[in-house]
Enzyme design. Sequence first.
Site, mmCIF file in Angstrom:
data_model
loop_
_atom_site.group_PDB
_atom_site.id
_atom_site.type_symbol
_atom_site.label_atom_id
_atom_site.label_comp_id
_atom_site.label_asym_id
_atom_site.label_seq_id
_atom_site.Cartn_x
_atom_site.Cartn_y
_atom_site.Cartn_z
ATOM 1 N N CYS A 20 -45.181 5.891 -36.078
ATOM 2 C CA CYS A 20 -44.206 5.604 -37.125
ATOM 3 C C CYS A 20 -44.838 5.761 -38.491
ATOM 4 O O CYS A 20 -46.062 5.852 -38.619
ATOM 5 C CB CYS A 20 -43.688 4.172 -37.001
ATOM 6 S SG CYS A 20 -42.993 3.840 -35.387
ATOM 7 N N GLY A 46 -42.281 10.281 -37.658
ATOM 8 C CA GLY A 46 -41.165 9.761 -36.880
ATOM 9 C C GLY A 46 -39.872 10.403 -37.311
ATOM 10 O O GLY A 46 -39.536 10.367 -38.500
ATOM 11 N N ASN A 122 -46.153 0.103 -37.964
ATOM 12 C CA ASN A 122 -46.675 1.324 -37.331
ATOM 13 C C ASN A 122 -47.819 0.902 -36.427
ATOM 14 O O ASN A 122 -48.738 0.224 -36.865
ATOM 15 C CB ASN A 122 -47.184 2.299 -38.406
ATOM 16 C CG ASN A 122 -47.955 3.476 -37.829
ATOM 17 O OD1 ASN A 122 -48.895 3.969 -38.441
ATOM 18 N ND2 ASN A 122 -47.571 3.949 -36.665
ATOM 19 N N GLY A 123 -47.771 1.328 -35.174
ATOM 20 C CA GLY A 123 -48.818 0.965 -34.221
ATOM 21 C C GLY A 123 -48.187 0.472 -32.943
ATOM 22 O O GLY A 123 -46.989 0.680 -32.717
ATOM 23 N N TYR A 268 -54.383 15.738 -35.291
ATOM 24 C CA TYR A 268 -52.993 16.176 -35.191
ATOM 25 C C TYR A 268 -52.024 15.418 -36.080
ATOM 26 O O TYR A 268 -51.164 16.014 -36.718
ATOM 27 C CB TYR A 268 -52.513 16.041 -33.743
ATOM 28 C CG TYR A 268 -51.030 16.251 -33.565
ATOM 29 C CD1 TYR A 268 -50.491 17.534 -33.559
ATOM 30 C CD2 TYR A 268 -50.158 15.162 -33.429
ATOM 31 C CE1 TYR A 268 -49.121 17.731 -33.409
ATOM 32 C CE2 TYR A 268 -48.790 15.358 -33.279
ATOM 33 C CZ TYR A 268 -48.279 16.638 -33.268
ATOM 34 O OH TYR A 268 -46.935 16.831 -33.123
HETATM 35 P P1 AMP Z 1 -48.218 19.984 -24.369
HETATM 36 O O1 AMP Z 1 -47.267 21.118 -24.430
HETATM 37 O O2 AMP Z 1 -47.644 18.819 -23.625
HETATM 38 O O3 AMP Z 1 -49.571 20.365 -23.880
HETATM 39 O O4 AMP Z 1 -48.409 19.440 -25.851
HETATM 40 C C1 AMP Z 1 -49.336 20.056 -26.708
HETATM 41 C C2 AMP Z 1 -48.724 20.274 -28.060
HETATM 42 O O5 AMP Z 1 -48.101 19.081 -28.512
HETATM 43 C C3 AMP Z 1 -49.789 20.679 -29.064
HETATM 44 O O6 AMP Z 1 -49.357 21.863 -29.670
HETATM 45 C C4 AMP Z 1 -49.840 19.536 -30.054
HETATM 46 O O7 AMP Z 1 -49.807 20.024 -31.369
HETATM 47 C C5 AMP Z 1 -48.613 18.699 -29.783
HETATM 48 N N1 AMP Z 1 -48.937 17.268 -29.662
HETATM 49 C C6 AMP Z 1 -50.072 16.698 -29.279
HETATM 50 N N2 AMP Z 1 -49.975 15.346 -29.271
HETATM 51 C C7 AMP Z 1 -48.726 15.063 -29.658
HETATM 52 C C8 AMP Z 1 -47.999 13.866 -29.870
HETATM 53 N N3 AMP Z 1 -48.547 12.681 -29.645
HETATM 54 N N4 AMP Z 1 -46.726 13.961 -30.304
HETATM 55 C C9 AMP Z 1 -46.157 15.152 -30.505
HETATM 56 N N5 AMP Z 1 -46.781 16.322 -30.317
HETATM 57 C C10 AMP Z 1 -48.046 16.295 -29.910
#
Ligand code: AMP
Length: 493
Positions: A20, A46, A122-123, A268
Amino acid sequence: MTELSNRPWSSDEDKFHEECGVFGVWNAADAAALTALGLHALQHRGQEAAGIVALDEGGIFHAHKGQGLVGDIFSDAKVMAQLRGRAAVGHNRYATTGETALRNVQPLYADFAFGGFAVAHNGNLTNALGLRRSLVGRGCLFQSTTDSEVFIHLIAISLYSTVVDRLIDALRQVQGAYSLVALHNGALIGARDPLGVRPLVLGRLGGEGGGAPSWVLSSETCALDIVGAEFVRDIDPGEIIVIDTQGVHSIKPFGKHAERFCIFEYIYFARPDSVVEGTPVYDTRKRIGAELARESGVPADVVVPVPDSGVPAAMGYSLESGIPFELGIIRNHYVGRTFIEPTDQIRNLGVKLKHSANRPMLEGRRVILVDDSIVRGTTSRKIVEMVRQAGATEVHMRISSPPTTHSCFYGIDTPERGKLLAAQHDLEEMARIIGVDSLAFISLDGLYRALGRPGRNPEKPGYCDACFTGDYAIALTDTQDNNARQLSLLQAG
Ligand code: AMP
């Protein structure tokens, strides 16, 4: 911020609904409008819902919450006019699945004997289920299914007299990660958990001409920039900051702890133009990319980022390796994050909607694809297939984080371990599943080097890296309770 309920635990409820953004303003005309701008800059934290609670000069609170994007919820002039006052707090909520009812949208607000109180979190609290059970046992009536509501009830039943003492009392009882902004009649309050897992910064607006300055609290500095506020400092881990008519006061009731800022914010989550804990996110991502190139270089013709998350790391990789950087994949910005789609089928469809191949940059070339992380592997698999279809002769995947082998319980949305590709497969199997000629992740030490450390010191890592190491620095009380309960059910069965 996580959803929970006091129903008996089931595997279906073992989901994370956090990630968040929080923002607060004190002593500014149009505080709610500034808050809406701040939330807009924090939209990446979010996208599911947002809310603002404003406090007018007569001591009356005004709230507006909605589901969707900040721009849609706060675009109506009538809505903004109703959010009168010189102080406000706001919240952006992220959820992947589960209940999305308006009653869970923050800031949460309660009328106490001492007056109104609004809080945005947030958390993720790791003992919220247990606390909730005991609070319900004591007669507390919960209005929502978010973990953050325990703050409200703990404050309500506290025997201390001042709001700040009641808040400290509540914070002593919670475990987990939190960055909070709260507002009551006399002050704007910010608080960070003792390990400082989630970010929170203080900014100042105006006040040069001798007038009292306006103060801003925000998850990230990018939201200070949008309202023209000057960055003052990070709120320290374990610090409570109280901003009132007398100025800014700092309270540190929890003693000294070894800090554990979330390393995934750098990889990220945070926006690349934010400066987090004194370190610009963009520079860090480029350095991670350079480190990755040194660790796992491979002959190729072009470095291509998976947009947008892989872009700065790919730039660093390209600079270090001397292999040209090209935008070989183009992202459609009008599609939400694939991660928020609930099923694999929809998620797969989402990836196709989101990315397309820039064929001339890929055809006949050996391609290094750079992304920040592999979670389920869905994105990588689709992207690699697309790049091959566009005529790439070789595809090498480079990931600017170590393998994500563990779930996060402190505020980053991750699926359970069974769905994490790196928790289930070794490197070779992952490369085969994704369909690449080679696959490499940055090493843990490499990641720490990119953050300016000699490597990871296991005694004192300085960051929370549990998603890569399983080293959980804050007790996972609810999860352990659930596991124990499941085990006893199994044994009983
Ligand atoms: P996946 O397709 O499940 O392997 O997700 C990997 C992709 O999701 C990568 O391109 C990341 O940039 C993105 N990503 C990684 N962690 C998160 C997260 N917690 N929430 C949303 N996107 C994420």
